[in-house]
Design a protein around this motif. Structure first.
Motif, mmCIF file in Angstrom:
data_model
loop_
_atom_site.group_PDB
_atom_site.id
_atom_site.type_symbol
_atom_site.label_atom_id
_atom_site.label_comp_id
_atom_site.label_asym_id
_atom_site.label_seq_id
_atom_site.Cartn_x
_atom_site.Cartn_y
_atom_site.Cartn_z
ATOM 1 N N ARG A 88 -18.207 2.586 6.178
ATOM 2 C CA ARG A 88 -17.671 2.095 5.361
ATOM 3 C C ARG A 88 -16.851 1.104 5.457
ATOM 4 N N THR A 89 -16.362 0.067 4.665
ATOM 5 C CA THR A 89 -15.711 -1.697 5.166
ATOM 6 C C THR A 89 -14.839 -1.150 3.932
ATOM 7 N N ASP A 90 -13.398 -1.816 4.414
ATOM 8 C CA ASP A 90 -12.404 -2.391 3.642
ATOM 9 C C ASP A 90 -11.554 -3.562 4.919
ATOM 10 N N ALA A 91 -10.754 -3.931 4.057
ATOM 11 C CA ALA A 91 -9.834 -4.723 4.932
ATOM 12 C C ALA A 91 -8.597 -3.917 5.788
ATOM 13 N N ARG A 92 -8.804 -2.896 5.923
ATOM 14 C CA ARG A 92 -8.283 -2.108 6.699
ATOM 15 C C ARG A 92 -8.899 -1.967 8.183
ATOM 16 N N ALA A 93 -10.251 -3.343 8.529
ATOM 17 C CA ALA A 93 -10.798 -3.183 9.529
ATOM 18 C C ALA A 93 -12.173 -4.702 9.444
ATOM 19 N N LEU A 94 -12.143 -4.731 10.640
ATOM 20 C CA LEU A 94 -13.132 -5.813 11.154
ATOM 21 C C LEU A 94 -14.289 -5.353 10.427
ATOM 22 N N ILE A 95 -15.115 -6.275 9.587
ATOM 23 C CA ILE A 95 -16.954 -5.711 8.517
ATOM 24 C C ILE A 95 -17.345 -5.543 9.843
ATOM 25 N N LEU A 187 -16.653 0.261 26.758
ATOM 26 C CA LEU A 187 -17.471 -0.913 25.405
ATOM 27 C C LEU A 187 -15.889 -1.776 24.304
ATOM 28 N N SER A 188 -16.232 -2.850 23.970
ATOM 29 C CA SER A 188 -15.241 -3.568 23.468
ATOM 30 C C SER A 188 -15.458 -4.338 23.114
ATOM 31 N N ASN A 189 -15.184 -4.916 21.469
ATOM 32 C CA ASN A 189 -15.346 -5.510 20.412
ATOM 33 C C ASN A 189 -13.330 -6.754 20.513
ATOM 34 N N PRO A 190 -13.225 -6.576 21.500
ATOM 35 C CA PRO A 190 -11.387 -7.469 21.299
ATOM 36 C C PRO A 190 -11.441 -8.439 20.296
ATOM 37 N N PRO A 191 -10.228 -9.093 20.145
ATOM 38 C CA PRO A 191 -10.748 -10.349 19.570
ATOM 39 C C PRO A 191 -10.473 -11.703 20.308
ATOM 40 N N TYR A 192 -11.799 -12.342 19.879
ATOM 41 C CA TYR A 192 -11.045 -13.153 20.422
ATOM 42 C C TYR A 192 -11.445 -14.785 20.125
ATOM 43 N N ILE A 193 -10.498 -14.668 19.068
ATOM 44 C CA ILE A 193 -11.188 -16.523 18.614
ATOM 45 C C ILE A 193 -9.657 -16.811 18.777
ATOM 46 N N PRO A 194 -9.363 -18.112 18.910
ATOM 47 C CA PRO A 194 -7.938 -18.780 19.460
ATOM 48 C C PRO A 194 -7.733 -18.824 18.365
ATOM 49 N N THR A 195 -6.024 -18.810 18.651
ATOM 50 C CA THR A 195 -5.240 -18.772 17.217
ATOM 51 C C THR A 195 -5.438 -19.665 16.580
ATOM 52 N N ALA A 196 -5.252 -21.047 17.167
ATOM 53 C CA ALA A 196 -5.357 -22.263 15.411
ATOM 54 C C ALA A 196 -6.639 -21.885 14.996
ATOM 55 N N LEU A 201 -11.213 -20.507 9.465
ATOM 56 C CA LEU A 201 -12.776 -19.724 9.921
ATOM 57 C C LEU A 201 -12.856 -19.502 8.271
ATOM 58 N N GLN A 202 -14.433 -19.173 7.868
ATOM 59 C CA GLN A 202 -14.243 -19.132 6.290
ATOM 60 C C GLN A 202 -13.782 -18.272 5.878
ATOM 61 N N PRO A 203 -13.218 -18.424 4.129
ATOM 62 C CA PRO A 203 -12.335 -17.797 3.774
ATOM 63 C C PRO A 203 -12.575 -15.656 3.929
ATOM 64 N N GLU A 204 -13.841 -15.034 3.743
ATOM 65 C CA GLU A 204 -14.040 -14.393 3.446
ATOM 66 C C GLU A 204 -13.475 -13.920 5.299
ATOM 67 N N VAL A 205 -13.871 -14.531 6.666
ATOM 68 C CA VAL A 205 -13.541 -14.097 7.609
ATOM 69 C C VAL A 205 -12.072 -13.967 7.560
ATOM 70 N N ARG A 206 -11.322 -14.721 7.374
ATOM 71 C CA ARG A 206 -9.596 -15.058 6.431
ATOM 72 C C ARG A 206 -9.337 -13.154 6.326
ATOM 73 N N LEU A 207 -10.107 -12.429 5.727
ATOM 74 C CA LEU A 207 -9.678 -11.563 5.510
ATOM 75 C C LEU A 207 -10.560 -10.210 5.711
ATOM 76 N N ASP A 208 -10.296 -10.597 7.244
ATOM 77 C CA ASP A 208 -10.711 -9.377 8.062
ATOM 78 C C ASP A 208 -9.021 -9.516 8.694
ATOM 79 N N PRO A 209 -8.337 -9.053 9.247
ATOM 80 C CA PRO A 209 -7.759 -8.022 9.495
ATOM 81 C C PRO A 209 -7.361 -9.031 10.649
ATOM 82 N N LEU A 210 -6.264 -9.791 10.964
ATOM 83 C CA LEU A 210 -6.548 -11.463 11.348
ATOM 84 C C LEU A 210 -6.267 -10.724 13.080
ATOM 85 N N MET A 211 -5.397 -9.162 13.319
ATOM 86 C CA MET A 211 -5.679 -8.815 14.808
ATOM 87 C C MET A 211 -6.228 -8.184 15.139
ATOM 88 N N ALA A 212 -7.810 -8.502 14.080
ATOM 89 C CA ALA A 212 -9.019 -7.949 15.029
ATOM 90 C C ALA A 212 -9.423 -8.957 15.356
#
Ligand code: GLN
Length: 282
Positions: A88-95, A187-196, A201-212
């Protein structure tokens, strides 16, 4: 070809999506019609004979308009396949991303033949795709899934129920909810994109939670903390395996060596890009 055949509807929807800049327009149009009809996307793309009921065509049109606003396909269908299972996927977590499947394959290989009760932690678990897949595919393991986001954990719980996976959920900041528990594999897939970069990011990725996504100024904040804090939560000989950004391999490996990890190595994904780092606690 009838104007309401699946093929005709998909072709005209794909034009709308293409104009909106959607990368895989025809694929997404077919996937959305498949979602509504329960049919198979490829078969629908070829079907010039059937007549889609008016109500379905209207619902399809509404979904296409939302997709044209760059709402991710997986938020509209509510699912994403990961390692062969529907999550299941929605805006609560990274796809869940296909690259991450490689991390799970590596983990499964490492855990093959492990004794009953072997403890595994999925840190920053998000939707739960990593930890739940390991729990289901690796007999004998006892998996804990941890996340700072209560929203993400609620989605991970729904996924566990849907998949029939028996895991422990831990809410809190990195290792804080783990107490003094030690694991054979973290195991971890932590947030790893530099803040700037998060702003570009492409519009779809910006709808993933920023904290992810947001890994701090240089994207490496979580690797710094996890490398430092993980040894206290690993059994001797246990390992830490993390997903990394494609240009973060050497730095992340350096952080792990500095924290005392042995046999530190960067691994490529299927496309040959360095996307994982692993090290062993002596
Ligand atoms: N791979 C994700 C992306 O490219 C990022 C995931 C993460 O930061 N862990 O959007």
């Amino acid at each position: 070809m009838s104007s309401r055949s699946p093929r005709a509807l998909i072709l005209s929807a794909a034009r709308i999506l293409r104009e909106a800049g959607v990368p895989d327009a025809a694929h997404d149009a077919a996937a959305l019609l498949a979602h509504l009809t329960g049919g198979e996307a490829l078969a629908l793309r070829l079907d010039t004979d059937a007549e889609v009921p008016a109500e379905t065509a209207e619902a399809f049109d509404r979904l296409i308009r939302r997709r044209a606003e760059r709402i991710p396909l997986q938020h509209l269908t509510g699912t994403q396949r990961f390692c062969g299972r529907l999550f299941r996927t929605d805006a609560r977590a990274l796809i869940p991303r296909p690259e991450t499947e490689e991390l799970v394959r590596r983990a499964a290989a490492e855990l093959s033949g492990c004794p009953e009760g072997t403890a595994v932690l999925d840190l920053c678990c998000g939707s739960g795709c990593i930890g739940l897949t390991v729990a289901l595919d690796c007999p004998g393991v006892r998996v804990s899934c941890a996340d700072l986001s209560a929203d993400a954990l609620s989605l991970a719980r729904e996924n566990a129920a849907r998949q029939g996976a028996d895991v422990t959920f831990l809410l809190g900041d990195l290792f804080e909810p783990c107490g003094d528990e030690t694991y054979r594999l973290i195991l971890s897939n932590p947030p790893y994109i530099p803040t700037a970069v998060c702003q570009e990011l492409q519009p779809e990725v910006r709808l993933d939670p920023l904290m992810a996504l947001d890994g701090g100024a240089d994207g490496l904040d979580f690797y710094r903390r996890i490398a430092r804090e993980a040894p206290a939560h690993l059994l001797p000989g246990g390992s830490l395996l993390m997903e990394i950004g494609a240009d973060e391999g050497e730095t992340a490996a350096g952080l792990m060596r500095a924290a005392g990890f042995a046999q530190v190595q960067v691994y490529p994904d299927l496309a040959g890009r360095p996307r994982m780092v692993r090290g062993v606690r002596l």
